[in-house]
Motif scaffolding. Structure first.
Motif, mmCIF file in Angstrom:
data_model
loop_
_atom_site.group_PDB
_atom_site.id
_atom_site.type_symbol
_atom_site.label_atom_id
_atom_site.label_comp_id
_atom_site.label_asym_id
_atom_site.label_seq_id
_atom_site.Cartn_x
_atom_site.Cartn_y
_atom_site.Cartn_z
ATOM 1 N N ASN A 40 0.823 -1.207 0.000
ATOM 2 C CA ASN A 40 0.000 0.000 0.000
ATOM 3 C C ASN A 40 0.856 1.256 0.000
ATOM 4 N N THR A 41 1.940 1.223 0.773
ATOM 5 C CA THR A 41 2.816 2.384 0.852
ATOM 6 C C THR A 41 3.580 2.595 -0.443
ATOM 7 N N HIS A 42 3.988 1.527 -1.099
ATOM 8 C CA HIS A 42 4.896 1.645 -2.235
ATOM 9 C C HIS A 42 4.252 1.294 -3.570
ATOM 10 N N SER A 43 2.948 1.437 -3.652
ATOM 11 C CA SER A 43 2.276 1.020 -4.876
ATOM 12 C C SER A 43 2.648 1.864 -6.089
ATOM 13 N N ILE A 44 3.094 3.119 -5.884
ATOM 14 C CA ILE A 44 3.440 3.941 -7.037
ATOM 15 C C ILE A 44 4.871 3.691 -7.499
ATOM 16 N N GLY A 45 5.642 2.939 -6.734
ATOM 17 C CA GLY A 45 7.011 2.648 -7.138
ATOM 18 C C GLY A 45 7.972 3.729 -6.696
ATOM 19 N N MET A 46 9.228 3.336 -6.468
ATOM 20 C CA MET A 46 10.175 4.301 -5.915
ATOM 21 C C MET A 46 10.544 5.378 -6.926
ATOM 22 N N PHE A 47 10.505 5.060 -8.218
ATOM 23 C CA PHE A 47 10.814 6.096 -9.195
ATOM 24 C C PHE A 47 9.685 7.117 -9.252
ATOM 25 N N GLY A 48 8.447 6.652 -9.078
ATOM 26 C CA GLY A 48 7.321 7.570 -9.047
ATOM 27 C C GLY A 48 7.414 8.530 -7.879
ATOM 28 N N LEU A 49 7.843 8.020 -6.730
ATOM 29 C CA LEU A 49 7.966 8.861 -5.547
ATOM 30 C C LEU A 49 9.017 9.944 -5.751
ATOM 31 N N SER A 50 10.162 9.562 -6.290
ATOM 32 C CA SER A 50 11.227 10.544 -6.495
ATOM 33 C C SER A 50 10.784 11.619 -7.481
ATOM 34 N N GLU A 51 9.982 11.226 -8.456
ATOM 35 C CA GLU A 51 9.496 12.205 -9.425
ATOM 36 C C GLU A 51 8.510 13.168 -8.769
ATOM 37 N N HIS A 52 7.672 12.647 -7.879
ATOM 38 C CA HIS A 52 6.752 13.505 -7.132
ATOM 39 C C HIS A 52 7.548 14.553 -6.353
ATOM 40 N N TYR A 53 8.606 14.098 -5.706
ATOM 41 C CA TYR A 53 9.395 15.030 -4.894
ATOM 42 C C TYR A 53 10.086 16.070 -5.772
ATOM 43 N N ALA A 54 10.614 15.638 -6.894
ATOM 44 C CA ALA A 54 11.325 16.566 -7.782
ATOM 45 C C ALA A 54 10.392 17.669 -8.278
ATOM 46 N N ILE A 55 9.182 17.292 -8.677
ATOM 47 C CA ILE A 55 8.217 18.281 -9.167
ATOM 48 C C ILE A 55 7.781 19.202 -8.035
ATOM 49 N N ALA A 56 7.507 18.620 -6.871
ATOM 50 C CA ALA A 56 7.073 19.418 -5.721
ATOM 51 C C ALA A 56 8.155 20.412 -5.308
ATOM 52 N N ALA A 57 9.402 19.980 -5.357
ATOM 53 C CA ALA A 57 10.512 20.862 -4.976
ATOM 54 C C ALA A 57 10.637 22.033 -5.948
ATOM 55 N N ARG A 58 10.468 21.761 -7.248
ATOM 56 C CA ARG A 58 10.533 22.849 -8.237
ATOM 57 C C ARG A 58 9.380 23.831 -8.046
ATOM 58 N N LEU A 59 8.195 23.289 -7.807
ATOM 59 C CA LEU A 59 7.041 24.155 -7.577
ATOM 60 C C LEU A 59 7.254 25.034 -6.346
ATOM 61 N N ALA A 60 7.741 24.419 -5.289
ATOM 62 C CA ALA A 60 7.961 25.154 -4.043
ATOM 63 C C ALA A 60 8.976 26.280 -4.241
#
Length: 220
Positions: A40-60
């Motif tokens: 449940n925690t890792h259903s999006i995959g670790m590469f998906g998570l890192s991409e979420h963080y990268a986009i969020a960091a740029r937006l921030a």
């Protein structure tokens, strides 16, 4: 000619049970609380998570959001993706949600524009169009914790001031900006049109005739 290879020194954050570098977005490991076997925690995959963080960091960075808002954006967008919402709109919703719960005044259309810019696009959408997208997402979520309350005139007032602050301070100084802030806030209390228009009217009425055309253009 020499070739210099730089290596990320990794500033680690624990996000949803995964240790992620806040700078490069690389997943470096997993915490014991949420193990790699937790589907449940890792259903999006670790590469998906890192991409979420990268986009969020740029937006921030582009929206001048504090570090703690990034954590909220990443965690919320991941939860939304699990509800079959596209990554783009999950991050859009999560960013607006983070700004609301942390009381960070930002305009909907500006958040959307920065998200588009992060993907190399230059599309601007009106606030009404963004709201329609948010309403569609809300229907899919159907959870009280993700409700986004409509912004008040005071939210718009802060957001518009943040948008024009740099220009006013550069051209007239910080003291004049504070004068506009104080005057417009007092005036806003007696204006009862729609929230966005009320905030604009209060600010424009508190600005000198010389600067008013430029401010009106920015807030249009």
């Amino acid at each position: 000619m020499s070739l210099t290879i730089t290596t990320c020194k990794h500033h680690v954050a624990d996000i949803e049970g995964e240790f992620v570098c806040k700078d490069c977005g690389k997943v470096l490991g997993y915490s014991e609380v949420a193990s790699v076997n937790d589907k449940n925690t890792h259903s999006i995959g670790m590469f998906g998570l890192s991409e979420h963080y990268a986009i969020a960091a740029r937006l921030a960075k582009n929206l001048n959001l504090p570090q703690f808002a990034i954590q909220t954006i990443v965690q919320t967008s991941i939860k939304l993706c699990k509800k079959n919402i596209s990554k783009k709109y999950a991050i859009l919703f999560a960013t607006i949600y983070a700004c609301r719960i942390h009381e960070i005044p930002r305009l909907l259309e500006d958040i959307f524009l920065e998200l588009e810019n992060s993907s190399g696009k230059k599309i601007r959408r009106s606030e009404k169009a963004v709201l329609r997208s948010l309403n569609k997402i809300s229907k899919k979520i159907d959870e009280e914790q993700f409700r986004i309350i409509s912004p008040t005139k005071y939210h718009y007032h802060q957001a518009y001031l943040a948008k024009i602050q740099h220009i006013i301070i550069n051209e007239a100084g910080n003291e004049y900006f504070e004068t506009i802030r104080t005057r417009s806030y007092r005036m806003l209390q007696s204006i009862d049109t729609d929230p966005s228009s009320s905030a604009k009217e209060a600010i424009l009425s508190s600005t000198t005739s010389i600067m008013r055309p430029k401010i009106r253009e920015i807030l249009a």
